[in-house]
Design an enzyme around this catalytic site. Sequence first.
Site, PDB file in Angstrom:
ATOM      1  N   ASN A 208      15.586  92.064  23.605  1.00 60.23           N
ATOM      2  CA  ASN A 208      16.105  92.649  24.831  1.00 60.23           C
ATOM      3  C   ASN A 208      16.144  94.162  24.675  1.00 60.23           C
ATOM      4  O   ASN A 208      15.734  94.697  23.641  1.00 60.23           O
ATOM      5  CB  ASN A 208      17.480  92.080  25.164  1.00 60.23           C
ATOM      6  CG  ASN A 208      18.465  92.294  24.036  1.00 60.23           C
ATOM      7  OD1 ASN A 208      18.710  93.432  23.632  1.00 60.23           O
ATOM      8  ND2 ASN A 208      19.035  91.220  23.508  1.00 60.23           N
ATOM      9  N   LYS A 286      -0.528  84.463  13.268  1.00 60.45           N
ATOM     10  CA  LYS A 286      -0.641  85.096  14.572  1.00 60.45           C
ATOM     11  C   LYS A 286      -1.358  84.174  15.545  1.00 60.45           C
ATOM     12  O   LYS A 286      -2.439  83.646  15.242  1.00 60.45           O
ATOM     13  CB  LYS A 286      -1.392  86.424  14.451  1.00 60.45           C
ATOM     14  CG  LYS A 286      -1.560  87.140  15.787  1.00 60.45           C
ATOM     15  CD  LYS A 286      -2.386  88.411  15.638  1.00 60.45           C
ATOM     16  CE  LYS A 286      -2.598  89.062  17.009  1.00 60.45           C
ATOM     17  NZ  LYS A 286      -3.451  90.262  16.898  1.00 60.45           N
ATOM     18  N   ASP A 304      25.920  80.238  19.478  1.00 64.68           N
ATOM     19  CA  ASP A 304      26.823  81.095  20.247  1.00 64.68           C
ATOM     20  C   ASP A 304      27.861  81.659  19.270  1.00 64.68           C
ATOM     21  O   ASP A 304      28.884  81.028  19.000  1.00 64.68           O
ATOM     22  CB  ASP A 304      27.496  80.291  21.357  1.00 64.68           C
ATOM     23  CG  ASP A 304      28.213  81.175  22.363  1.00 64.68           C
ATOM     24  OD1 ASP A 304      28.755  82.212  21.940  1.00 64.68           O
ATOM     25  OD2 ASP A 304      28.246  80.828  23.551  1.00 64.68           O
ATOM     26  N   ILE A 305      27.595  82.840  18.753  1.00 66.78           N
ATOM     27  CA  ILE A 305      28.428  83.402  17.681  1.00 66.78           C
ATOM     28  C   ILE A 305      29.824  83.729  18.193  1.00 66.78           C
ATOM     29  O   ILE A 305      30.831  83.454  17.523  1.00 66.78           O
ATOM     30  CB  ILE A 305      27.745  84.650  17.087  1.00 66.78           C
ATOM     31  CG1 ILE A 305      26.326  84.315  16.632  1.00 66.78           C
ATOM     32  CG2 ILE A 305      28.559  85.198  15.926  1.00 66.78           C
ATOM     33  CD1 ILE A 305      25.503  85.522  16.227  1.00 66.78           C
ATOM     34  N   LYS A 337      32.804  84.189  31.640  1.00 69.25           N
ATOM     35  CA  LYS A 337      32.349  84.174  30.245  1.00 69.25           C
ATOM     36  C   LYS A 337      33.531  84.190  29.297  1.00 69.25           C
ATOM     37  O   LYS A 337      33.549  83.464  28.295  1.00 69.25           O
ATOM     38  CB  LYS A 337      31.432  85.376  29.987  1.00 69.25           C
ATOM     39  CG  LYS A 337      30.951  85.472  28.544  1.00 69.25           C
ATOM     40  CD  LYS A 337      29.968  86.628  28.349  1.00 69.25           C
ATOM     41  CE  LYS A 337      29.484  86.700  26.911  1.00 69.25           C
ATOM     42  NZ  LYS A 337      28.474  87.761  26.693  1.00 69.25           N
ATOM     43  N   LYS A 341      34.072  81.244  26.622  1.00 68.15           N
ATOM     44  CA  LYS A 341      33.940  81.517  25.189  1.00 68.15           C
ATOM     45  C   LYS A 341      35.263  81.376  24.451  1.00 68.15           C
ATOM     46  O   LYS A 341      35.286  81.066  23.262  1.00 68.15           O
ATOM     47  CB  LYS A 341      33.413  82.937  24.977  1.00 68.15           C
ATOM     48  CG  LYS A 341      32.119  83.256  25.708  1.00 68.15           C
ATOM     49  CD  LYS A 341      30.915  82.629  25.078  1.00 68.15           C
ATOM     50  CE  LYS A 341      29.635  83.124  25.738  1.00 68.15           C
ATOM     51  NZ  LYS A 341      28.429  82.559  25.137  1.00 68.15           N
TER      52      LYS A 341
END
Length: 397
Positions: A208, A286, A304-305, A337, A341
């Site tokens: 990202n 590759k 999901d840390i 969220k 979480k």
Amino acid sequence: MLQDKRILLILTGGIAAYKGLDLIRRLRERGAAVTPVLTRAAEQFVTPLSVSALAGEKVFRDLFDLTDEAEMGHIQLSRSADLILVAPATADIIAKMAQGRADDLASTLLLATDTPVMIAPAMNVRMWDHAATQRNLAQITGDGVAIVGPNKGDMACGEFGPGRMSEPLEIVAAVEAHFGPRPLAGKRVLLTSGPTHEPIDPVRYIANRSSGAQGSALGRALADLGAEVVFVTGPADVAPPGGVEVIAVETAQEMKDAVEAALPVDAAVFAAAVADWRVASASGRKLKKVAGKMPILEFAENPDILAHVAQMEAGRPGLVVGFAAETDDVIENATAKRERKGCDWIVANDVSPETGIMGGSENAVVLISDAGTETWARMSKDDVAAQLAQRIADALA
């Protein structure tokens, strides 16, 4: 607070050097001893006599002074102070600091020291905004150098913008804060930062646009307040902060492993932009382009840390803070969220392309907690970090 503190003040060659005279007076009013160093360019703006008279100390000017150097004077100067303050700090001295150059007394002092260093930049707005200056600033802040300012305003050259040296009292306040109470002393804080890279094959990956700038700034701010910081970072664009334990990772699974190994901690702050998905079976070779055929990539969900740590039954940190980068319905999505979480706080921001926040130098955040929603003004990422670090210190007090 500055009583008997020893400040080595380096004045470099900018028009703002005249403010250095008032800065010396203000520091001495508060009990500090000021040892002045002038570059040759600084002498074009202030005289050694005026500086010496205000400091009540000899002015040091030459690297190759036979009297001073008989006992390695530049080494003693660089290490006998409690703080080295460069004000004004020109683009030239900042570049020398970033490159590790030592071609005059000032730059040699800065290279030969393990004393904390603080700078107050002053330069033309175009010089401040130049990519080279910003690279150099990122390098020295990553090395642990503290920065005060600059301010926006009218300049001697007739332009307007960032580049004005902070006023003497603002610099004094920063110096006092440096020597002030460290509310996170004795506290261990885990901080994740940067993106993760999830491999497709040995040369391609999914990532990202996170630069890691906000996480790096927060690491510096936490360390400045005395925290023992474990800094787990993905492949960021910016250097990690100085004075912290750096653990470099690449993938989400590696970040999770590093986080678990760092526990227990007093607080955990998850500023990293972890990829939600990875390629289920990354190729060891590759992938070749074949005309008319597209590769089929199957995805798997990454760990999901944040949720894993926030929902621990044993050994959960006393404060767990998550980050939420959103492009729409920021408060609603971030609030959901936080509830999903199980973390204590969520720091949310709008990273729509038009905001310029993703990869930029500023941030505009909303802090969401049990106490409600708190919208902060848009400010530099360093200022966001300082404000958040203080809130964390208050919560752990």
